[in-house]
Design a protein around this motif. Structure first.
Motif, PDB file in Angstrom:
ATOM      1  N   TYR A 133       0.805  -1.229   0.000  1.00  0.00           N
ATOM      2  CA  TYR A 133       0.000   0.000   0.000  1.00  0.00           C
ATOM      3  C   TYR A 133       0.834   1.272   0.000  1.00  0.00           C
ATOM      4  CZ  TYR A 133      -3.422  -3.417   1.579  1.00  0.00           C
ATOM      5  OH  TYR A 133      -4.233  -4.519   1.676  1.00  0.00           O
ATOM      6  N   ASP A 158      -6.413  16.528  -0.377  1.00  0.00           N
ATOM      7  CA  ASP A 158      -7.106  15.426   0.295  1.00  0.00           C
ATOM      8  C   ASP A 158      -8.033  16.023   1.337  1.00  0.00           C
ATOM      9  OD1 ASP A 158      -5.782  13.400  -1.055  1.00  0.00           O
ATOM     10  OD2 ASP A 158      -4.276  13.083   0.501  1.00  0.00           O
ATOM     11  N   MET A 159      -9.164  15.356   1.603  1.00  0.00           N
ATOM     12  CA  MET A 159     -10.042  15.864   2.653  1.00  0.00           C
ATOM     13  C   MET A 159      -9.795  15.072   3.932  1.00  0.00           C
ATOM     14  SD  MET A 159     -12.057  18.124   3.575  1.00  0.00           S
ATOM     15  CE  MET A 159     -12.885  19.003   2.246  1.00  0.00           C
ATOM     16  N   GLN A 200     -16.500  14.073   0.795  1.00  0.00           N
ATOM     17  CA  GLN A 200     -16.781  12.765   1.403  1.00  0.00           C
ATOM     18  C   GLN A 200     -18.290  12.516   1.422  1.00  0.00           C
ATOM     19  OE1 GLN A 200     -14.921  14.371   4.784  1.00  0.00           O
ATOM     20  NE2 GLN A 200     -13.048  13.159   4.612  1.00  0.00           N
ATOM     21  N   ARG A 241     -12.679  15.044  -6.281  1.00  0.00           N
ATOM     22  CA  ARG A 241     -12.580  13.602  -6.040  1.00  0.00           C
ATOM     23  C   ARG A 241     -13.712  13.303  -5.062  1.00  0.00           C
ATOM     24  NH1 ARG A 241      -7.745  12.090  -2.567  1.00  0.00           N
ATOM     25  NH2 ARG A 241      -6.503  12.276  -4.463  1.00  0.00           N
ATOM     26  N   CYS A 273     -15.391  10.441  -2.565  1.00  0.00           N
ATOM     27  CA  CYS A 273     -15.141   9.138  -1.907  1.00  0.00           C
ATOM     28  C   CYS A 273     -16.136   8.995  -0.763  1.00  0.00           C
ATOM     29  CB  CYS A 273     -13.710   9.097  -1.386  1.00  0.00           C
ATOM     30  SG  CYS A 273     -13.368  10.352  -0.140  1.00  0.00           S
ATOM     31  N   LYS A 274     -16.074   7.858  -0.076  1.00  0.00           N
ATOM     32  CA  LYS A 274     -16.976   7.676   1.071  1.00  0.00           C
ATOM     33  C   LYS A 274     -16.531   8.540   2.243  1.00  0.00           C
ATOM     34  CE  LYS A 274     -18.338   2.909   0.133  1.00  0.00           C
ATOM     35  NZ  LYS A 274     -18.038   1.492   0.418  1.00  0.00           N
ATOM     36  N   GLY A 275     -15.228   8.630   2.454  1.00  0.00           N
ATOM     37  CA  GLY A 275     -14.681   9.327   3.622  1.00  0.00           C
ATOM     38  C   GLY A 275     -14.132   8.310   4.588  1.00  0.00           C
ATOM     39  N   ILE A 276     -12.851   8.473   4.907  1.00  0.00           N
ATOM     40  CA  ILE A 276     -12.200   7.472   5.750  1.00  0.00           C
ATOM     41  C   ILE A 276     -12.399   7.757   7.242  1.00  0.00           C
ATOM     42  CG2 ILE A 276      -9.898   8.529   5.941  1.00  0.00           C
ATOM     43  CD1 ILE A 276      -8.756   5.747   5.335  1.00  0.00           C
ATOM     44  N   SER A 287     -13.427   5.000  -5.434  1.00  0.00           N
ATOM     45  CA  SER A 287     -14.053   3.943  -4.638  1.00  0.00           C
ATOM     46  C   SER A 287     -13.707   2.585  -5.227  1.00  0.00           C
ATOM     47  CB  SER A 287     -15.571   4.128  -4.638  1.00  0.00           C
ATOM     48  OG  SER A 287     -16.180   3.038  -3.981  1.00  0.00           O
ATOM     49  N   HIS A 288     -13.554   1.594  -4.333  1.00  0.00           N
ATOM     50  CA  HIS A 288     -13.328   0.221  -4.794  1.00  0.00           C
ATOM     51  C   HIS A 288     -14.612  -0.580  -4.688  1.00  0.00           C
ATOM     52  CE1 HIS A 288      -9.817   1.814  -2.506  1.00  0.00           C
ATOM     53  NE2 HIS A 288      -9.233   1.598  -3.655  1.00  0.00           N
ATOM     54  N   LEU A 344      -6.695   3.161  -4.668  1.00  0.00           N
ATOM     55  CA  LEU A 344      -5.512   3.238  -3.810  1.00  0.00           C
ATOM     56  C   LEU A 344      -4.503   2.199  -4.265  1.00  0.00           C
ATOM     57  CD1 LEU A 344      -7.288   3.467  -0.313  1.00  0.00           C
ATOM     58  CD2 LEU A 344      -6.260   5.350  -1.590  1.00  0.00           C
ATOM     59  N   VAL A 390      -4.898  -1.819  -3.927  1.00  0.00           N
ATOM     60  CA  VAL A 390      -6.280  -2.239  -3.708  1.00  0.00           C
ATOM     61  C   VAL A 390      -7.002  -2.465  -5.037  1.00  0.00           C
ATOM     62  CG1 VAL A 390      -8.471  -1.668  -2.611  1.00  0.00           C
ATOM     63  CG2 VAL A 390      -6.339  -0.946  -1.537  1.00  0.00           C
ATOM     64  N   HIS A 430      -9.835  -5.367   5.777  1.00  0.00           N
ATOM     65  CA  HIS A 430      -9.512  -5.472   4.341  1.00  0.00           C
ATOM     66  C   HIS A 430      -8.063  -5.924   4.160  1.00  0.00           C
ATOM     67  CE1 HIS A 430     -13.255  -3.770   3.204  1.00  0.00           C
ATOM     68  NE2 HIS A 430     -12.961  -2.499   3.398  1.00  0.00           N
ATOM     69  N   ASN A 466      -7.675  -9.951  -3.973  1.00  0.00           N
ATOM     70  CA  ASN A 466      -7.381  -8.529  -4.109  1.00  0.00           C
ATOM     71  C   ASN A 466      -5.980  -8.314  -4.650  1.00  0.00           C
ATOM     72  OD1 ASN A 466      -7.171  -5.774  -3.814  1.00  0.00           O
ATOM     73  ND2 ASN A 466      -8.096  -5.738  -1.801  1.00  0.00           N
TER      74      ASN A 466
HETATM   75  P1  FAD Z   1     -15.096  -0.362   0.715  1.00  0.00           P
HETATM   76  O1  FAD Z   1     -16.474  -0.940   0.896  1.00  0.00           O
HETATM   77  O2  FAD Z   1     -14.355   0.058   1.924  1.00  0.00           O
HETATM   78  O3  FAD Z   1     -14.215  -1.252  -0.166  1.00  0.00           O
HETATM   79  C1  FAD Z   1     -14.704  -2.045  -1.227  1.00  0.00           C
HETATM   80  C2  FAD Z   1     -13.780  -3.237  -1.386  1.00  0.00           C
HETATM   81  O4  FAD Z   1     -12.470  -2.782  -1.721  1.00  0.00           O
HETATM   82  C3  FAD Z   1     -13.573  -4.032  -0.082  1.00  0.00           C
HETATM   83  O5  FAD Z   1     -14.543  -5.009   0.078  1.00  0.00           O
HETATM   84  C4  FAD Z   1     -12.186  -4.619  -0.285  1.00  0.00           C
HETATM   85  O6  FAD Z   1     -12.263  -5.742  -1.135  1.00  0.00           O
HETATM   86  C5  FAD Z   1     -11.478  -3.527  -1.043  1.00  0.00           C
HETATM   87  N1  FAD Z   1     -10.718  -2.626  -0.150  1.00  0.00           N
HETATM   88  C6  FAD Z   1     -11.044  -1.383   0.235  1.00  0.00           C
HETATM   89  N2  FAD Z   1     -10.067  -0.830   0.991  1.00  0.00           N
HETATM   90  C7  FAD Z   1      -9.087  -1.782   1.085  1.00  0.00           C
HETATM   91  C8  FAD Z   1      -7.807  -1.857   1.713  1.00  0.00           C
HETATM   92  N3  FAD Z   1      -7.304  -0.834   2.396  1.00  0.00           N
HETATM   93  N4  FAD Z   1      -7.079  -3.004   1.585  1.00  0.00           N
HETATM   94  C9  FAD Z   1      -7.556  -4.056   0.876  1.00  0.00           C
HETATM   95  N5  FAD Z   1      -8.746  -4.031   0.267  1.00  0.00           N
HETATM   96  C10 FAD Z   1      -9.513  -2.932   0.361  1.00  0.00           C
HETATM   97  N6  FAD Z   1     -10.939   9.358   2.221  1.00  0.00           N
HETATM   98  C11 FAD Z   1     -10.948  10.577   2.788  1.00  0.00           C
HETATM   99  O7  FAD Z   1     -11.579  10.770   3.832  1.00  0.00           O
HETATM  100  N7  FAD Z   1     -10.267  11.621   2.242  1.00  0.00           N
HETATM  101  C12 FAD Z   1      -9.566  11.500   1.085  1.00  0.00           C
HETATM  102  O8  FAD Z   1      -8.973  12.471   0.622  1.00  0.00           O
HETATM  103  C13 FAD Z   1      -9.555  10.227   0.448  1.00  0.00           C
HETATM  104  N8  FAD Z   1      -8.875  10.030  -0.703  1.00  0.00           N
HETATM  105  C14 FAD Z   1      -8.984   8.817  -1.350  1.00  0.00           C
HETATM  106  C15 FAD Z   1      -8.356   8.632  -2.584  1.00  0.00           C
HETATM  107  C16 FAD Z   1      -8.545   7.467  -3.292  1.00  0.00           C
HETATM  108  C17 FAD Z   1      -7.892   7.320  -4.640  1.00  0.00           C
HETATM  109  C18 FAD Z   1      -9.351   6.426  -2.766  1.00  0.00           C
HETATM  110  C19 FAD Z   1      -9.620   5.178  -3.543  1.00  0.00           C
HETATM  111  C20 FAD Z   1      -9.914   6.579  -1.514  1.00  0.00           C
HETATM  112  C21 FAD Z   1      -9.735   7.755  -0.787  1.00  0.00           C
HETATM  113  N9  FAD Z   1     -10.291   7.924   0.478  1.00  0.00           N
HETATM  114  C22 FAD Z   1     -10.262   9.159   1.072  1.00  0.00           C
HETATM  115  C23 FAD Z   1     -10.778   6.754   1.224  1.00  0.00           C
HETATM  116  C24 FAD Z   1     -12.270   6.533   1.012  1.00  0.00           C
HETATM  117  O9  FAD Z   1     -12.992   7.569   1.606  1.00  0.00           O
HETATM  118  C25 FAD Z   1     -12.704   5.196   1.634  1.00  0.00           C
HETATM  119  O10 FAD Z   1     -12.450   5.196   3.009  1.00  0.00           O
HETATM  120  C26 FAD Z   1     -12.016   3.973   1.030  1.00  0.00           C
HETATM  121  O11 FAD Z   1     -11.840   4.115  -0.352  1.00  0.00           O
HETATM  122  C27 FAD Z   1     -12.859   2.729   1.250  1.00  0.00           C
HETATM  123  O12 FAD Z   1     -14.128   2.872   0.675  1.00  0.00           O
HETATM  124  P2  FAD Z   1     -14.549   2.151  -0.705  1.00  0.00           P
HETATM  125  O13 FAD Z   1     -15.557   3.036  -1.375  1.00  0.00           O
HETATM  126  O14 FAD Z   1     -13.350   1.849  -1.489  1.00  0.00           O
HETATM  127  O15 FAD Z   1     -15.385   0.901  -0.289  1.00  0.00           O
END
Ligand code: FAD
Length: 324
Positions: free
Chosen positions: A27, A125-126, A155, A179, A181-184, A221-222, A266, A269, A311, A322
């Motif tokens: 990662y 980034d947020m 987010q 960009r 995303c869901k928000g981490i 998003s993944h 990411l 991922v 994950h 993955n």
């Molecule tokens: P999830 O339901 O979490 O993931 C879907 C599937 O993807 C999972 O079932 C798993 O198979 C796989 N997966 C997801 N994460 C992982 C992992 N770490 N390791 C292995 N497998 C995994 N959040 C912010 O708050 N601020 C930001 O600026 C920000 N920038 C981002 C930039 C990018 C390019 C991406 C992809 C994400 C970013 N995020 C950011 C994070 C985002 O908000 C989510 O927390 C994160 O992407 C997980 O949500 P998901 O939509 O991918 O769905």
């Protein structure tokens, strides 16, 4: 999922650092720019570009900002010298946003000026809700100065995001670039959706709103449901691979950008899904973090959002689920 993630997070401090390094290798692209460049060169292929992030955040005094300023300066040089199709991602608190807004703005201006001379876009980034508004305000301030090569992340989990999209689009017009995303950060239920379905529904609504408002929409998003929905929504807007963005309210296509949208993943991922989208002709971007502070950063993210620990564990134990 977080119920299973919590015990894993509790065990983390007892895991030797070299093991954490070994697992995080997938990662984090390394500790320095050369290592990041070498990972990127291996991943380079059609419809694949990058955004590079220097790991670290929330400095405690302004003198710490100089580490990030120097590193981002060197990173821009490396992108140019190595002819890499990449932009950069910055956490505003690493430039001092929680300490000194005026100094942060000066720091960001310097980075944007250099990036803009080389057609490089800068993504803010947020971070957590303490800086949502001030991050958006930084984007307004830079666009007012004519520095349009910057855009924020929004987010979907936050209640405010739909309003933010409308407002930012009305302020930055054809230069609106997000960009989504869901928000981490796991925000509380008075400001954010906390249930998985509600978060997915909100992200989807936000994507539609961005597309309707003519914004450049980077879908980060993944999640299969979000990706599938986005593909349908793009089709409805007449957007897709090799199609010139037909939206009347869209801006012109900028160097390094897709036809009004892109998909972001990411590093490490769901590489298979990313390669599938790229093969279909969609622009995909890989978020590549690197830096000497990889350990502190990874630990903090895992503690904040135990779902990630699940994950990571799954990807480690069942690697075929993955691919990088
Ligand atoms: P999830 O339901 O979490 O993931 C879907 C599937 O993807 C999972 O079932 C798993 O198979 C796989 N997966 C997801 N994460 C992982 C992992 N770490 N390791 C292995 N497998 C995994 N959040 C912010 O708050 N601020 C930001 O600026 C920000 N920038 C981002 C930039 C990018 C390019 C991406 C992809 C994400 C970013 N995020 C950011 C994070 C985002 O908000 C989510 O927390 C994160 O992407 C997980 O949500 P998901 O939509 O991918 O769905």
């Amino acid at each position: 999922m977080s119920i299973l993630g919590r015990p894993i997070v509790a065990l983390l401090p007892f895991v030797p650092r070299f093991i954490v390094r070994w697992i995080s290798k997938r990662y984090v692209a390394g500790e320095n720019i050369d290592q990041a460049m070498s990972v990127i060169k291996k991943l380079r292929s059609n419809n694949t570009c990058f955004t590079i992030d220097v790991l670290g955040e929330e400095i405690k005094n302004m003198s710490e900002a100089s580490y990030f300023m120097n590193e981002y300066n060197a990173l821009l040089d490396a992108i140019i010298d190595n002819d890499i199709d990449a932009n950069i991602s910055i956490k505003p608190t690493a430039l001092g946003l929680l300490i000194d807004g005026a100094e942060t703005s000066k720091n960001l201006t310097k980075i944007l000026l250099k990036a803009s001379k080389n057609n490089i876009f800068v993504r803010l980034d947020m971070e957590d809700n303490r800086v949502t508004q001030s991050t958006i305000d930084l984007v307004y301030e830079m666009h007012k100065k004519g520095l349009n090569n910057v855009g924020t992340v929004l987010q979907g989990r936050l209640f405010r995001t739909e309003n933010d999209i409308e407002k930012i689009c009305s302020m930055t017009l054809k230069n609106s670039d997000f960009r989504i995303c869901k928000g981490i950060y796991l925000e509380s239920n008075d400001i954010a959706y906390t249930n998985h379905k509600e978060i997915v529904d909100s992200v989807i609504k936000c994507i539609d709103l961005m597309l309707e408002n003519g914004a450049y929409t980077a879908i980060a998003s993944h999640d299969d449901d979000i990706i599938a929905y986005s593909l349908d929504s793009l089709k409805k807007h007449g957007m897709g691979p090799e199609l010139i963005d037909p939206r009347k309210n869209a801006g012109i296509k900028l160097p390094g950008k897709g036809n009004g949208y892109e998909f972001q993943f990411l590093l490490g991922v769901r590489g298979d899904e990313r390669r599938k989208l790229a093969k279909e002709g969609h622009l995909t971007r890989v978020y590549v973090p690197y830096g000497s502070r990889w350990y502190e950063y990874s630990m903090r993210r895992l503690r904040e959002n135990p779902e990630i620990a699940m994950h990571v564990t799954k990807a480690f134990l069942l690697p075929w689920t993955n691919r990088r």
